[in-house]
Design a protein around this motif. Structure first.
Motif, PDB file in Angstrom:
ATOM      1  N   ASP A   1      59.372  51.997  69.684  1.00 42.99           N
ATOM      2  CA  ASP A   1      58.028  52.812  70.171  1.00 42.99           C
ATOM      3  C   ASP A   1      59.249  52.225  71.695  1.00 42.99           C
ATOM      4  N   GLN A   2      59.656  53.541  72.196  1.00 41.65           N
ATOM      5  CA  GLN A   2      59.865  53.022  73.660  1.00 41.65           C
ATOM      6  C   GLN A   2      58.733  52.781  74.581  1.00 41.65           C
ATOM      7  N   GLN A   3      57.461  52.757  74.294  1.00 44.81           N
ATOM      8  CA  GLN A   3      56.279  52.321  75.118  1.00 44.81           C
ATOM      9  C   GLN A   3      56.420  51.283  75.448  1.00 44.81           C
ATOM     10  N   VAL A   4      56.436  50.848  73.544  1.00 43.18           N
ATOM     11  CA  VAL A   4      56.360  48.988  73.508  1.00 43.18           C
ATOM     12  C   VAL A   4      57.825  48.946  74.975  1.00 43.18           C
ATOM     13  N   MET A   5      58.762  49.173  74.660  1.00 49.34           N
ATOM     14  CA  MET A   5      60.001  48.545  75.097  1.00 49.34           C
ATOM     15  C   MET A   5      59.852  48.717  76.267  1.00 49.34           C
ATOM     16  N   LYS A   6      58.999  49.782  77.036  1.00 43.68           N
ATOM     17  CA  LYS A   6      58.727  49.384  78.812  1.00 43.68           C
ATOM     18  C   LYS A   6      58.263  48.380  78.445  1.00 43.68           C
ATOM     19  N   ALA A   7      56.387  48.153  78.017  1.00 48.58           N
ATOM     20  CA  ALA A   7      55.588  47.517  78.203  1.00 48.58           C
ATOM     21  C   ALA A   7      56.503  46.070  78.486  1.00 48.58           C
ATOM     22  N   ALA A   8      57.121  45.474  76.867  1.00 43.59           N
ATOM     23  CA  ALA A   8      57.681  44.530  78.067  1.00 43.59           C
ATOM     24  C   ALA A   8      58.215  44.194  78.739  1.00 43.59           C
ATOM     25  N   LEU A   9      59.009  44.861  79.441  1.00 42.22           N
ATOM     26  CA  LEU A   9      59.683  44.832  80.094  1.00 42.22           C
ATOM     27  C   LEU A   9      58.808  45.059  81.626  1.00 42.22           C
ATOM     28  N   GLN A  10      57.162  45.597  82.004  1.00 46.30           N
ATOM     29  CA  GLN A  10      56.702  44.993  82.202  1.00 46.30           C
ATOM     30  C   GLN A  10      56.010  43.970  82.510  1.00 46.30           C
ATOM     31  N   ALA A  11      55.790  43.456  80.912  1.00 42.89           N
ATOM     32  CA  ALA A  11      55.500  42.093  81.453  1.00 42.89           C
ATOM     33  C   ALA A  11      56.411  40.641  81.314  1.00 42.89           C
ATOM     34  N   TYR A  12      57.442  41.071  81.539  1.00 46.95           N
ATOM     35  CA  TYR A  12      58.786  40.671  81.883  1.00 46.95           C
ATOM     36  C   TYR A  12      57.979  40.214  83.490  1.00 46.95           C
ATOM     37  N   VAL A  13      58.247  41.129  84.409  1.00 48.43           N
ATOM     38  CA  VAL A  13      57.978  41.327  85.617  1.00 48.43           C
ATOM     39  C   VAL A  13      56.635  40.876  86.012  1.00 48.43           C
ATOM     40  N   ASP A  14      56.173  40.325  85.413  1.00 48.23           N
ATOM     41  CA  ASP A  14      54.349  39.994  85.660  1.00 48.23           C
ATOM     42  C   ASP A  14      54.572  38.616  84.942  1.00 48.23           C
ATOM     43  N   ARG A  15      55.044  38.070  83.945  1.00 50.63           N
ATOM     44  CA  ARG A  15      54.803  36.704  84.068  1.00 50.63           C
ATOM     45  C   ARG A  15      56.342  35.946  84.241  1.00 50.63           C
ATOM     46  N   THR A  16      56.951  37.225  85.087  1.00 45.52           N
ATOM     47  CA  THR A  16      58.100  36.067  85.955  1.00 45.52           C
ATOM     48  C   THR A  16      57.141  36.072  87.089  1.00 45.52           C
ATOM     49  N   ASN A  17      56.040  37.080  87.606  1.00 43.00           N
ATOM     50  CA  ASN A  17      55.494  36.621  89.145  1.00 43.00           C
ATOM     51  C   ASN A  17      54.566  35.480  88.423  1.00 43.00           C
ATOM     52  N   ALA A  18      54.332  35.220  87.488  1.00 43.31           N
ATOM     53  CA  ALA A  18      52.787  34.762  88.057  1.00 43.31           C
ATOM     54  C   ALA A  18      53.620  33.321  86.807  1.00 43.31           C
ATOM     55  N   GLY A  19      55.027  33.351  87.154  1.00 45.37           N
ATOM     56  CA  GLY A  19      55.436  31.962  86.337  1.00 45.37           C
ATOM     57  C   GLY A  19      55.005  31.261  85.796  1.00 45.37           C
ATOM     58  N   ASP A  20      54.495  32.565  84.569  1.00 43.72           N
ATOM     59  CA  ASP A  20      54.781  31.823  83.220  1.00 43.72           C
ATOM     60  C   ASP A  20      56.389  31.945  82.083  1.00 43.72           C
ATOM     61  N   ALA A  21      56.770  30.621  82.701  1.00 44.54           N
ATOM     62  CA  ALA A  21      57.846  30.603  81.902  1.00 44.54           C
ATOM     63  C   ALA A  21      57.700  31.038  80.407  1.00 44.54           C
ATOM     64  N   ASP A  22      56.592  29.885  79.566  1.00 46.34           N
ATOM     65  CA  ASP A  22      56.234  30.068  77.987  1.00 46.34           C
ATOM     66  C   ASP A  22      55.922  31.780  77.688  1.00 46.34           C
ATOM     67  N   GLY A  23      55.121  32.295  79.027  1.00 44.38           N
ATOM     68  CA  GLY A  23      54.864  33.863  78.156  1.00 44.38           C
ATOM     69  C   GLY A  23      55.922  34.951  78.501  1.00 44.38           C
ATOM     70  N   LEU A  24      57.327  34.749  79.143  1.00 40.17           N
ATOM     71  CA  LEU A  24      58.070  34.860  79.184  1.00 40.17           C
ATOM     72  C   LEU A  24      59.012  35.220  78.155  1.00 40.17           C
ATOM     73  N   LEU A  25      59.700  33.926  77.668  1.00 40.62           N
ATOM     74  CA  LEU A  25      60.243  32.943  76.438  1.00 40.62           C
ATOM     75  C   LEU A  25      59.680  34.107  75.091  1.00 40.62           C
ATOM     76  N   ALA A  26      58.265  34.060  75.047  1.00 44.64           N
ATOM     77  CA  ALA A  26      57.914  34.861  74.413  1.00 44.64           C
ATOM     78  C   ALA A  26      58.067  36.550  73.942  1.00 44.64           C
ATOM     79  N   LEU A  27      58.263  36.902  75.299  1.00 46.81           N
ATOM     80  CA  LEU A  27      58.972  38.575  74.986  1.00 46.81           C
ATOM     81  C   LEU A  27      60.026  38.522  74.057  1.00 46.81           C
ATOM     82  N   PHE A  28      60.657  37.321  74.016  1.00 49.59           N
ATOM     83  CA  PHE A  28      61.864  37.477  72.962  1.00 49.59           C
ATOM     84  C   PHE A  28      62.089  36.829  72.129  1.00 49.59           C
ATOM     85  N   ALA A  29      63.097  37.189  70.647  1.00 52.08           N
ATOM     86  CA  ALA A  29      63.434  37.127  69.200  1.00 52.08           C
ATOM     87  C   ALA A  29      63.974  36.027  69.372  1.00 52.08           C
ATOM     88  N   PRO A  30      63.618  34.788  68.249  1.00 51.28           N
ATOM     89  CA  PRO A  30      63.883  33.687  68.503  1.00 51.28           C
ATOM     90  C   PRO A  30      65.576  33.550  68.925  1.00 51.28           C
TER      91      PRO A  30
END
Length: 131
Positions: A3-32
């Motif tokens: 879904d388009q909203q799911v993809m957009k939310a994942a990209l917003q989470a990428y920004v938010d987790r980067t800004n929070a310094g959450d390296a593990d959270g960033l990696l969790a956004l990616f397929a293995p």
């Protein structure tokens, strides 16, 4: 197709987790088996290299400022345009102006990230920052 909203939310989470310094959270956004070409034209990074890049970003105080909202597509891709600021060891604070295009799987995980920025898109950050 995700879904388009799911993809957009994942990209917003990428920004938010980067800004929070959450390296593990960033990696969790990616397929293995995700891959990253950032910037485009450099060698492809696999999961271990991506994890190190995210840890380095957190250590260097990486901060993303979106230029506009995440953008969708008529397929399984979405993109963000942003400025990222960080301070590598022994360097002044840097600014990179980038555009990331991501492909997603059915579960909404990123399978591919391609970062579009070149040598002319990197400069010393003109904004004095106390981050």
């Amino acid at each position: 197709m995700p879904d388009q909203q799911v993809m957009k939310a994942a990209l917003q989470a990428y920004v938010d987790r980067t800004n929070a310094g959450d390296a593990d959270g960033l990696l969790a956004l990616f397929a293995p088996d995700a891959v990253m070409e950032d910037p485009v034209g450099t060698p492809i990074k696999q999961r271990a290299e991506m994890a190190q890049l995210f840890r380095d970003g957190a250590a260097y105080g990486a901060r993303i400022d979106l230029i506009g909202p995440p953008r969708g597509s008529h397929g399984a891709e979405a993109a963000i345009a942003f400025d990222v600021r960080f301070t590598p060891p022994g360097s002044p604070r840097l600014l990179i102006r980038s555009l990331d295009v991501c492909t997603f799987d059915e579960d909404g995980l990123i399978t591919s990230l391609r970062g579009f920025w070149g040598p002319e898109d990197v400069s010393e950050d003109p904004v004095t920052s106390g981050d």
